[in-house]
Enzyme design. Structure first.
Site, short mmCIF file in Angstrom:
data_model
loop_
_atom_site.label_atom_id
_atom_site.label_comp_id
_atom_site.label_asym_id
_atom_site.label_seq_id
_atom_site.Cartn_x
_atom_site.Cartn_y
_atom_site.Cartn_z
N ARG A 148 9.01 -12.15 -7.21
CA ARG A 148 8.68 -11.63 -5.89
C ARG A 148 7.18 -11.44 -5.71
O ARG A 148 6.65 -11.57 -4.60
CB ARG A 148 9.42 -10.31 -5.67
N LYS B 67 -0.26 -5.43 1.62
CA LYS B 67 -0.06 -4.24 0.77
C LYS B 67 -0.99 -4.31 -0.44
O LYS B 67 -1.30 -5.38 -0.95
CB LYS B 67 1.38 -4.15 0.30
N GLU C 99 -3.08 -2.57 3.30
CA GLU C 99 -2.09 -1.59 3.70
C GLU C 99 -1.87 -0.61 2.56
O GLU C 99 -1.49 -0.99 1.45
CB GLU C 99 -0.77 -2.27 4.06
N ASP D 55 5.44 -3.21 -3.84
CA ASP D 55 5.79 -2.28 -2.76
C ASP D 55 5.37 -0.86 -3.09
O ASP D 55 6.22 -0.03 -3.45
CB ASP D 55 7.29 -2.35 -2.50
N GLU E 190 11.58 6.61 9.32
CA GLU E 190 11.87 5.95 8.05
C GLU E 190 10.79 6.32 7.03
O GLU E 190 9.60 6.21 7.31
CB GLU E 190 11.90 4.43 8.22
N GLU F 291 6.24 7.19 -0.54
CA GLU F 291 7.63 6.73 -0.58
C GLU F 291 8.18 6.64 -2.00
O GLU F 291 9.23 7.17 -2.31
CB GLU F 291 7.71 5.36 0.10
N GLU G 113 12.88 -8.65 4.62
CA GLU G 113 13.95 -7.66 4.49
C GLU G 113 14.96 -7.75 5.63
O GLU G 113 15.40 -6.75 6.18
CB GLU G 113 13.36 -6.25 4.39
N ASN H 107 10.08 -1.81 11.42
CA ASN H 107 11.44 -2.27 11.69
C ASN H 107 11.75 -1.87 13.13
O ASN H 107 12.45 -0.90 13.38
CB ASN H 107 12.43 -1.65 10.70
#
EC number: 3.2.1.139
Length: 835
Positions: free
Chosen positions: A346, A370, A397, A375, A169, A403, A297, A212
């Protein structure tokens, strides 16, 4: 030992794949002179699984390759030797050092000269010191040194997002080096090579699977596979950790008991995890620990049973505690939101969920946060959660895998971004509170803390998919060891190790790197508005409208008159107030909020004046044009190094830089067109929507082609493209040119879909000039698209084509698979003209 002929050593540089990364150990050029290096290596532990033994092997290999000098390895004492081992082993063999040496965990002592001493606080530290010594030699650094170096924080991990089927991913460098077909691969050669890279920059653990997670990782067969991975990485001092699926007890894992619940307070669940953990440690006695993503998520977690996140984390902490393992519990927990609620945000989620739990986590739990509250965006403020957990271990993180930031097809050197976060002063209790001091444990006197980064290397020979992206990997390790290191010097060091010592080469590549993050921010999303990519699909190309009108909370709240999130306490979501008072006061006030975060904290008219004197909308136009213009220079700068870099790596990277030049224009036009359309405010310089050198494909004579309305509209010039009438028939577009006769660079914007490789031929007066294919899926690792959109939009340029006014210009497109040879526009540019 037989020495390689010097010409053979130099010859190794003629053809390189990138697989050695910064550990090429290239032979020093003849222009560099060096003193005598000891020819004996004394290894104070000859057990082959020991990192000290590995250090000896690495020293022998490196000195042979760099200097062409053979070294004899032994455990016998020699006056002129390189001694490598732990500090305790050295004292036992030689007596006390003359100097007083204090080392923290994993630290090393390095003293060079006729007798070179490399000593670790532990065996892993000795290996780190050996790699540091070889780095000095490889860079032609032969001055005598004597110093101790210890890492800033005990946790320096990487997270792989590998799936058991072999996919990764957000991985852009090929398939997994760990897994295939539901289990651990048989050949772990690449895993050993990866461990070597990790150890060389001080990384001490790797989580090998996706956050995940899949419960089948816990089957006895796969636990044995994890043991084989651990055995492979252990000689490099790299421990293995795994990500867990919270609901594993009720998932029917083959070979494990099957429960009907995963409630973290249920005694049967506690016993289940204790038993599984015991099984893992029987096979992997030095396992680093667990990484857990829960209630995020769509993932299950303790909230499913109305338990707290702390109770969920402590379930695993208690199972790990007897074995010395730790739990990295991700703070990436949020729910979908209602955008019509002005107070919904958020960005508040991490503080809302975790601050009330401060002090309730066991001491072997580390909350992994994070760097920003959303994100991995191109710019975010430092997460306020760092300043709200006084009694909880924390780690930051980061993401090497780009990404949201170009997915290894765009050059983006990330450490300057990370540096803005790590060096940010939270002003906790009105005292200096730098983020890197908080996560190290110093600020709040915590026993654990540090760094985790999503790295996602794959089977591609470049590891990440791009040679230049490896600088981010290298720099992550260096910053995790010492966050005060200068990010420019880190890149210069990486360049010397990866490409060579030539000053022009080092300066040019480093200059490109330092320009890359500001350029990407400019053409992708600035003023704190986030990366204006498609958050609903691949996170790669532009799609600003995808940010709003959904529940994901990455909103810009853009309408015809205004843009930006109001995160003030006085009128907005209250997010600004989650920082300590001194910082909160800065962000609460629009006059003190930095322009580069204006739209993160404030909802303003497009005509709002910035500190620069520009309006928000004009800054958008100017920044996007400036960023794309900078991206046009990268390939040109790279081409000046053609004689200084081996052909394979030079050509592979040139291809990506040319791709970035074209895609940056797609970004520029899409964002500018979108906000021009939404706001109705013209660009003061009349650039947006004004392209005198373009010919729209739909305006040409079409044969076998038809007009197609592209969605999102802003990802096509004039909102339209053309596609072949069907997926079988060849089509053509043609027109008579009315440009002045001259030499032009001809750019063709088309769409390169996944699932087909259309063939194109360019003709002038029915004579073929160039051909190409829509084949980027064969060599670009970004997440592909099956649609005509900002992800598949691409430009190819043919330089130096002679054109006469009145020539008939045409393109013949042959579809393939699902790809109907899509064309957007052609552009004819004289030298020095930017479209």
């Amino acid at each position: 030992m037989q020495l390689l002929p010097l010409f053979a050593v130099f010859g190794l540089a003629l053809a390189e794949t990138g697989i050695n990364g910064w550990l090429r150990y290239a032979a020093l050029p003849s222009s560099v002179s060096w003193p005598s290096i000891p020819k004996h290596i004394v290894v104070l532990n000859t057990t082959k699984t020991s990192p000290v033994y590995t250090a000896g092997q690495e020293l022998q290999r490196g000195i042979q390759s760099i200097l062409g000098q053979g070294c004899h390895i032994s455990n016998d004492k020699h006056e002129e030797s390189i001694v490598v081992g732990t500090l305790d082993a050295y004292v036992a063999a030689y007596g006390k050092l003359n100097e007083s040496v204090e080392l923290k965990g994993d630290g090393y002592w390095l003293s060079t000269g006729s007798k070179t001493v490399i000593l670790g606080q532990n065996e892993r530290g000795a290996l780190y010191g050996a790699f540091e010594y070889l780095s000095m030699l490889a860079q032609g650094h032969f001055s005598t040194v004597s110093y101790a170096s210890s890492p800033d924080a005990p946790i320096r991990w990487v997270n792989q997002w590998d799936n058991l089927d072999g996919s990764i991913e957000r991985g852009f460098g090929g398939a997994s080096i760990f897994f295939a077909n539901g289990t651990v691969v048989n050949d772990l050669t690449r895993v050993s090579e990866y461990a070597r890279l990790l150890a060389s920059v001080g990384i001490n653990a790797v989580v090998v699977n996706n956050v995940n997670a899949n419960a089948t990782l816990l089957s006895p067969h796969n636990i044995d596979g994890l043991g084989r991975i651990a055995d492979t990485m252990r000689p490099y001092g790299v421990q293995v950790g795994i990500a867990l699926y919270f609901a594993s007890p009720s998932s029917g894992v083959q070979g494990q008991a099957n429960l009907t619940t995963f409630d973290p307070l249920d005694p049967s669940v506690v016993t289940w995890w204790s038993n599984v953990t015991e099984q893992i440690y029987e096979r992997v006695p030095d396992m680093a620990g667990y990484l857990v993503k829960a209630n995020s998520e769509g993932q299950p977690g303790p909230l499913t049973y109305n338990r707290t996140l702390a109770e969920g984390a402590n379930l695993f902490a208690k199972a790990l505690q007897p074995h010395g393992g730790i739990v990295m519990f991700r703070a990436f927990v949020y729910n979908q939101l209602n955008e019509s609620d002005w107070k919904a945000d958020r960005a508040n989620a991490a503080v809302d969920f975790f601050k009330p739990l401060d002090g309730q986590f066991d001491d072997n739990v580390v909350v992994q946060i994070k760097y920003g509250p959303i994100d991995f965006q191109v710019r975010e403020p430092a997460s306020p959660l760092f300043a709200n957990l006084y009694h909880t271990n924390t780690a930051i993180e980061l993401q090497v895998s780009q990404e949201y930031l170009g997915q290894q097809t765009h050059l983006v050197y990330l450490p300057p971004l990370w540096d803005t976060i790590l060096g940010f002063d939270m002003r906790v209790d009105n005292q200096t509170s730098l983020v890197h001091d908080i996560i190290s444990g110093r600020t709040f006197d915590r026993p654990l803390g540090g760094y985790a980064a999503v790295v996602n290397v794959g089977t591609n020979q470049t590891w990440l998919g791009s040679h230049l992206s490896m600088a981010n990997f290298y720099a992550y390790g260096r910053l995790a060891w010492n966050p005060a290191e200068d990010t420019t010097k880190i890149h210069e060091e990486w360049t010397r190790l990866t490409f060579g010592l030539d000053p022009q080469l080092v300066n040019t590549i480093t200059n490109m790197a330092l320009e890359s993050w500001p350029a990407y921010e400019n053409y992708s999303g600035n003023l704190g508005v986030q990366t204006l990519t498609d958050i609903l699909y691949t996170h790669f190309g532009p799609n600003p409208q995808s940010q709003d009108n959904n529940g994901w909370g990455q909103w810009t709240r853009a309408d015809h008159n205004t843009i930006g999130m109001d995160r003030t306490v006085s009128n907005g979501t209250g997010y600004a107030g989650t920082y300590p008072p001194e910082v909160a006061a800065i962000y609460e006030n629009i006059s003190t909020t930095p322009d580069n975060l204006l739209l993160w904290f404030h909802h303003v008219p497009y005509t709002q004046q910035l500190k620069s004197g520009k309006t928000v909308i004009q800054h958008f136009y100017d920044a996007h044009y400036s960023g794309a213009e900078t991206a046009q220079t990268f390939a040109t700068q790279w081409q000046t190094l053609a004689s200084k870099i081996d052909t394979q790596r030079f050509n592979e990277q040139l291809c990506r830089l040319k791709y970035q030049a074209g895609h940056s224009l797609v970004w520029r036009d899409a964002i500018c067109n979108f906000y021009h359309n939404v706001s109705g405010i013209a660009d003061e310089l009349n650039r947006v929507g004004n392209h005198p050198w373009r010919i729209e494909a739909e305006s040409m004579t079409l044969k076998g082609y038809k007009q197609y309305t592209v969605s999102p509209f802003e990802t096509a010039s004039n909102y339209h493209a053309v596609v072949t009438s069907d997926n079988i028939t060849t089509g053509s577009v043609s027109t008579t040119l009315h440009f002045p006769s001259g030499i032009y660079d001809i750019g063709v914007n088309f769409y390169d879909l996944y699932g087909g490789e259309s063939h194109f031929e360019m003709l002038i007066n029915n004579k073929g000039v160039a051909t190409w294919r829509g084949d980027s899926e064969d060599y670009l690792g970004h997440t592909p698209s099956i649609y005509l959109d900002g992800h598949s939009a691409r430009r190819i340029t043919f330089e130096g084509v002679a054109v006469k006014e009145g020539d008939v210009f045409g393109i013949v497109g042959t579809p393939d698979g699902i790809e109907p040879a899509p064309l957007d526009y052609m552009v004819f540019l004289l030298k020095g003209v930017l479209d």
